[in-house]
Design a protein around this motif. Sequence first.
Motif, PDB file in Angstrom:
ATOM      1  N   GLU A  84      13.410 -63.647  -1.389  1.00 51.53           N
ATOM      2  CA  GLU A  84      12.037 -63.566  -1.235  1.00 51.53           C
ATOM      3  C   GLU A  84      11.952 -64.513  -0.740  1.00 51.53           C
ATOM      4  OE1 GLU A  84       8.662 -63.025  -4.424  1.00 51.53           O
ATOM      5  OE2 GLU A  84      10.823 -62.833  -5.552  1.00 51.53           O
ATOM      6  N   ARG A  85      10.780 -64.852  -0.117  1.00 57.33           N
ATOM      7  CA  ARG A  85      10.131 -66.582  -0.578  1.00 57.33           C
ATOM      8  C   ARG A  85       9.145 -67.202  -0.901  1.00 57.33           C
ATOM      9  NH1 ARG A  85       7.239 -65.218   5.070  1.00 57.33           N
ATOM     10  NH2 ARG A  85       6.949 -63.526   4.053  1.00 57.33           N
ATOM     11  N   ALA A  86       9.214 -68.383  -1.545  1.00 60.14           N
ATOM     12  CA  ALA A  86       8.202 -68.303  -2.965  1.00 60.14           C
ATOM     13  C   ALA A  86       6.777 -68.475  -2.197  1.00 60.14           C
ATOM     14  CB  ALA A  86       8.631 -70.101  -2.577  1.00 60.14           C
ATOM     15  N   VAL A  87       6.400 -67.675  -3.568  1.00 67.88           N
ATOM     16  CA  VAL A  87       4.681 -67.241  -3.811  1.00 67.88           C
ATOM     17  C   VAL A  87       4.068 -68.419  -3.231  1.00 67.88           C
ATOM     18  CG1 VAL A  87       3.271 -66.571  -5.542  1.00 67.88           C
ATOM     19  CG2 VAL A  87       5.021 -66.197  -5.979  1.00 67.88           C
ATOM     20  N   ALA A  88       3.630 -68.380  -1.547  1.00 67.94           N
ATOM     21  CA  ALA A  88       1.906 -68.853  -1.658  1.00 67.94           C
ATOM     22  C   ALA A  88       1.010 -69.208  -2.822  1.00 67.94           C
ATOM     23  CB  ALA A  88       1.641 -68.809  -0.824  1.00 67.94           C
ATOM     24  N   ALA A  89       0.333 -70.265  -3.129  1.00 65.37           N
ATOM     25  CA  ALA A  89      -0.847 -70.175  -3.519  1.00 65.37           C
ATOM     26  C   ALA A  89      -1.931 -69.345  -2.987  1.00 65.37           C
ATOM     27  CB  ALA A  89      -1.638 -71.816  -3.931  1.00 65.37           C
ATOM     28  N   GLY A  90      -2.113 -68.751  -4.287  1.00 77.58           N
ATOM     29  CA  GLY A  90      -3.394 -67.499  -3.610  1.00 77.58           C
ATOM     30  C   GLY A  90      -3.163 -66.459  -3.126  1.00 77.58           C
ATOM     31  N   SER A  91      -1.635 -66.272  -3.227  1.00 82.68           N
ATOM     32  CA  SER A  91      -1.332 -64.424  -3.158  1.00 82.68           C
ATOM     33  C   SER A  91      -1.173 -64.166  -4.254  1.00 82.68           C
ATOM     34  CB  SER A  91       0.283 -65.298  -2.857  1.00 82.68           C
ATOM     35  OG  SER A  91       0.705 -65.941  -1.564  1.00 82.68           O
ATOM     36  N   ARG A  92      -1.433 -62.835  -3.648  1.00 79.60           N
ATOM     37  CA  ARG A  92      -1.287 -61.716  -4.990  1.00 79.60           C
ATOM     38  C   ARG A  92       0.300 -61.678  -6.295  1.00 79.60           C
ATOM     39  NH1 ARG A  92      -3.690 -55.700  -3.013  1.00 79.60           N
ATOM     40  NH2 ARG A  92      -3.340 -55.518  -5.699  1.00 79.60           N
TER      41      ARG A  92
END
Length: 200
Positions: A84-92
């Motif tokens: 899993e890639r790190a969560v991007a800002a603004g992602s659900r």
Amino acid sequence: MFTGLIEEIGSVLWIRATDRGTQLQIAAPKIAEDVRKGDSVAVNGCCLTVTAGRGEQLTFDLLEETLDRTNLRTLRRESAVNLERAVAAGSRMGGHFVQGHIDCAVRVVSFEEAGADHRLEVELPADFAHYVTYKGSVALNGVSLTVAEVLTESFTVWVIPHTRRYTNLHDVAAGDMLNVEFDLLAKYVERMVGRHATQD
């Protein structure tokens, strides 16, 4: 930060000792194109930094602490790993807040089919038992799951067909080791309560 929603099942190309320490290389055809050197990727739930990338291949350096605390030390060529890639800002935000900081690796007690679903029971080390609660969150091999039962020396979760199919939990058997990250919120509560108890 991660969510516990697995993006891809990668395949280990090699893990070996080098003059730079232990390195791990994984084939990740789905996510590799969008991953750059220095990015964070959770591998079986363990946050690792990409040190090199070429085509579908991602390479990581492994600390001794990582090898001691996680199941990455058991990986072999063609082992399946959750990515899993790190969560991007603004992602659900699906799943739950997962840091990629593995607390320990625990042994699978049983993995039993029950209709379309599977009941997974794993050991619960006494040092971490206070972090586990009924209907609470836990990450196993990086997969966000909900605690279904808390027993004396173990706990259980239910694995739906979609999760089993699209993660490496489909290969789990009794005796296997899974990485566990207990709920971040429980750790903050423990810290805050402990601080106030000391002040009182």
